[in-house]
Design an enzyme around this catalytic site. Structure first.
Site, PDB file in Angstrom:
ATOM      1  N   ALA A  66      -0.258  -0.447   7.070  1.00  0.00           N
ATOM      2  CA  ALA A  66      -0.436   0.194   8.499  1.00  0.00           C
ATOM      3  C   ALA A  66      -1.919   1.040   8.360  1.00  0.00           C
ATOM      4  O   ALA A  66      -2.166   1.394   6.977  1.00  0.00           O
ATOM      5  CB  ALA A  66       0.600   1.283   8.764  1.00  0.00           C
ATOM      6  N   GLY A 111       3.148  -2.161   5.726  1.00  0.00           N
ATOM      7  CA  GLY A 111       3.293  -2.854   6.743  1.00  0.00           C
ATOM      8  C   GLY A 111       2.806  -4.535   6.738  1.00  0.00           C
ATOM      9  O   GLY A 111       3.213  -5.057   7.293  1.00  0.00           O
ATOM     10  N   GLU A 134       4.511   3.033  -0.030  1.00  0.00           N
ATOM     11  CA  GLU A 134       4.626   4.210   0.947  1.00  0.00           C
ATOM     12  C   GLU A 134       4.878   5.372   0.073  1.00  0.00           C
ATOM     13  O   GLU A 134       4.417   6.465   0.478  1.00  0.00           O
ATOM     14  CB  GLU A 134       5.717   3.879   2.080  1.00  0.00           C
ATOM     15  CG  GLU A 134       4.981   3.179   3.272  1.00  0.00           C
ATOM     16  CD  GLU A 134       5.480   1.518   2.913  1.00  0.00           C
ATOM     17  OE1 GLU A 134       5.724   1.160   1.949  1.00  0.00           O
ATOM     18  OE2 GLU A 134       5.261   0.730   3.920  1.00  0.00           O
TER      19      GLU A 134
HETATM   20  N1  COA Z   1      -5.302   1.740   6.019  1.00  0.00           N
HETATM   21  C1  COA Z   1      -6.583   1.950   6.445  1.00  0.00           C
HETATM   22  N2  COA Z   1      -7.561   1.655   5.564  1.00  0.00           N
HETATM   23  C2  COA Z   1      -7.515   0.736   4.506  1.00  0.00           C
HETATM   24  C3  COA Z   1      -5.982   0.767   4.308  1.00  0.00           C
HETATM   25  C4  COA Z   1      -5.165   1.082   5.013  1.00  0.00           C
HETATM   26  N3  COA Z   1      -3.794   0.570   4.705  1.00  0.00           N
HETATM   27  N4  COA Z   1      -6.390  -0.403   3.164  1.00  0.00           N
HETATM   28  C5  COA Z   1      -7.511  -0.452   2.821  1.00  0.00           C
HETATM   29  N5  COA Z   1      -8.215   0.282   3.956  1.00  0.00           N
HETATM   30  C6  COA Z   1      -9.640   0.253   3.697  1.00  0.00           C
HETATM   31  C7  COA Z   1     -10.266   1.193   2.690  1.00  0.00           C
HETATM   32  O1  COA Z   1     -10.304   2.616   3.370  1.00  0.00           O
HETATM   33  C8  COA Z   1     -11.799   0.712   2.573  1.00  0.00           C
HETATM   34  O2  COA Z   1     -12.349   1.219   3.651  1.00  0.00           O
HETATM   35  P1  COA Z   1     -13.747   1.849   3.602  1.00  0.00           P
HETATM   36  O3  COA Z   1     -14.749   0.715   3.077  1.00  0.00           O
HETATM   37  O4  COA Z   1     -14.300   2.223   5.100  1.00  0.00           O
HETATM   38  O5  COA Z   1     -13.767   2.933   2.786  1.00  0.00           O
HETATM   39  C9  COA Z   1     -11.572  -0.894   2.785  1.00  0.00           C
HETATM   40  O6  COA Z   1     -10.333  -0.745   3.617  1.00  0.00           O
HETATM   41  C10 COA Z   1     -11.420  -1.496   1.498  1.00  0.00           C
HETATM   42  O7  COA Z   1     -10.494  -0.924   0.853  1.00  0.00           O
HETATM   43  P2  COA Z   1     -10.627  -0.594  -0.805  1.00  0.00           P
HETATM   44  O8  COA Z   1      -9.643   0.595  -1.000  1.00  0.00           O
HETATM   45  O9  COA Z   1     -11.995  -0.020  -0.693  1.00  0.00           O
HETATM   46  O10 COA Z   1     -10.582  -1.840  -1.644  1.00  0.00           O
HETATM   47  P3  COA Z   1     -10.003  -2.006  -3.298  1.00  0.00           P
HETATM   48  O11 COA Z   1     -10.223  -3.450  -3.522  1.00  0.00           O
HETATM   49  O12 COA Z   1     -10.652  -0.747  -3.982  1.00  0.00           O
HETATM   50  O13 COA Z   1      -8.456  -1.528  -3.188  1.00  0.00           O
HETATM   51  C11 COA Z   1      -6.266  -1.604  -2.452  1.00  0.00           C
HETATM   52  C12 COA Z   1      -7.463  -2.353  -2.471  1.00  0.00           C
HETATM   53  C13 COA Z   1      -5.176  -2.493  -1.249  1.00  0.00           C
HETATM   54  C14 COA Z   1      -5.454  -1.449  -3.660  1.00  0.00           C
HETATM   55  C15 COA Z   1      -6.314  -0.270  -1.444  1.00  0.00           C
HETATM   56  O14 COA Z   1      -7.118  -0.434  -0.454  1.00  0.00           O
HETATM   57  C16 COA Z   1      -5.137   0.485  -1.080  1.00  0.00           C
HETATM   58  O15 COA Z   1      -4.401   1.239  -1.892  1.00  0.00           O
HETATM   59  N6  COA Z   1      -4.953   0.375   0.305  1.00  0.00           N
HETATM   60  C17 COA Z   1      -3.768   1.059   0.819  1.00  0.00           C
HETATM   61  C18 COA Z   1      -2.619   0.459   0.780  1.00  0.00           C
HETATM   62  C19 COA Z   1      -1.211   1.323   1.089  1.00  0.00           C
HETATM   63  O16 COA Z   1      -0.837   2.327   0.636  1.00  0.00           O
HETATM   64  N7  COA Z   1      -0.570   0.348   1.952  1.00  0.00           N
HETATM   65  C20 COA Z   1       0.401   1.087   2.734  1.00  0.00           C
HETATM   66  C21 COA Z   1       0.370   1.976   4.023  1.00  0.00           C
HETATM   67  S1  COA Z   1       1.786   2.675   4.867  1.00  0.00           S
END
Ligand code: COA
Length: 260
Positions: A66, A111, A134
């Site tokens: 999400a 999500g 989460e």
């Molecule tokens: N919601 C909003 N934005 C998200 C997102 C999410 N769940 N997951 C990734 N993004 C965004 C990042 O903020 C970043 O945006 P920006 O370029 O404007 O700063 C972009 O997507 C790229 O993500 P980034 O974190 O730079 O990539 P990465 O390869 O370094 O890391 C992940 C990848 C998936 C490990 C990391 O993005 C992450 O931990 N995301 C959240 C996962 C999560 O907790 N999901 C459950 C949500 S309930």
């Protein structure tokens, strides 16, 4: 109406919905969820579509969860409504009489993992990663993760993922039964299409009834599932597909299912 966050591609009877916010790793914001709902409704109404594939745009993510930005100012009451809205959409996917295959092309987190689990089958790229992170944000899954994950992989494995927030790779997902198959990233769409084609070769009426019988049993008791199975088995005998399928076997020829 055209979509901004969902790309629809149709090839014969297979429709692919591509979740398209690659800059945000296809995180599910309210626009994307609304467009996905609309695209799914259109696909259900379109009789020429028999199988659906869901995948993510870009090389990195299926769906990274999400949209966390939307959580910043959410009240408890808004969060309940947020959860219910997502649950309803994912339930609609699970209830779809047309099979839905997730082609998991990268991160399936939060999500994203919940969306993949609401689909009927999952094909994962070798680069895929599944998890419910989460708890690392101080929240719990809200789109069905606490319910579908234990049903798919068992309570112990589900709790391991839910309580630690850690991710598993495609090979582990395969061995846990979370993924049905694994393919190289460049062969993923083809692998999902091959699975879709295999399903297109059998009776679409029977496929829809199988989905409903399995869903009914897993949503309720085994007894309720048995009742659903008997009723649906009966309904098969009102279909042209049953007449064609059984007839073709007895006449030693290949069936040509009308899908009715
Ligand atoms: N919601 C909003 N934005 C998200 C997102 C999410 N769940 N997951 C990734 N993004 C965004 C990042 O903020 C970043 O945006 P920006 O370029 O404007 O700063 C972009 O997507 C790229 O993500 P980034 O974190 O730079 O990539 P990465 O390869 O370094 O890391 C992940 C990848 C998936 C490990 C990391 O993005 C992450 O931990 N995301 C959240 C996962 C999560 O907790 N999901 C459950 C949500 S309930």
């Amino acid at each position: 109406m055209g979509f901004t966050t969902v790309v629809v591609e149709t090839s014969g009877a297979v429709q692919t919905l591509i979740l398209n916010r690659p800059d945000k790793l296809n995180a599910l914001n309210s626009t994307l969820l609304a467009e996905l709902r609309e695209a799914l409704e259109r696909a259900q109404e379109d009789a020429s579509v028999k199988v659906l594939i869901l995948t993510g745009a870009g090389p990195k993510a299926f769906v990274a969860g999400a949209d966390i930005a939307e959580f910043a100012d959410m009240t408890p009451a808004e969060a309940v409504a947020f959860s219910r809205r997502g649950q309803q959409l994912f339930d609609a996917i699970e209830r779809s009489p047309k099979p839905v295959i997730a082609a998991v092309n990268g991160f399936a987190l939060g999500g994203g993992c919940e969306l993949a689990m609401a689909c009927h089958l999952r094909v994962a790229a070798t680069t895929a990663a599944f998890g419910q992170p989460e708890v690392k944000l101080g929240i719990i899954p809200g789109y069905g993760g606490t319910q579908r994950l234990p049903r798919l992989v068992g309570r112990g494995r589900a709790l391991e993922l839910l309580l630690t927030g850690r991710t598993i790779d495609a090979a582990t997902a395969l061995s846990w039964g979370l993924a049905n198959r694994v393919a190289e990233p460049e062969a993923l769409r083809q692998a999902a299409l091959a699975l879709a084609e295999e399903i297109l070769g059998v009776s679409s009426v029977a496929v829809g009834y199988c989905l409903e019988a399995v869903r009914a049993g897993l949503a309720g008791t085994q007894e309720q599932g048995m009742e659903a199975e008997a009723s649906l088995f009966g309904l098969c005998f009102a279909s042209e597909d049953r007449r064609e399928g059984v007839g073709a076997f007895l006449e030693k020829r290949k069936p040509n299912f009308p899908g009715r």
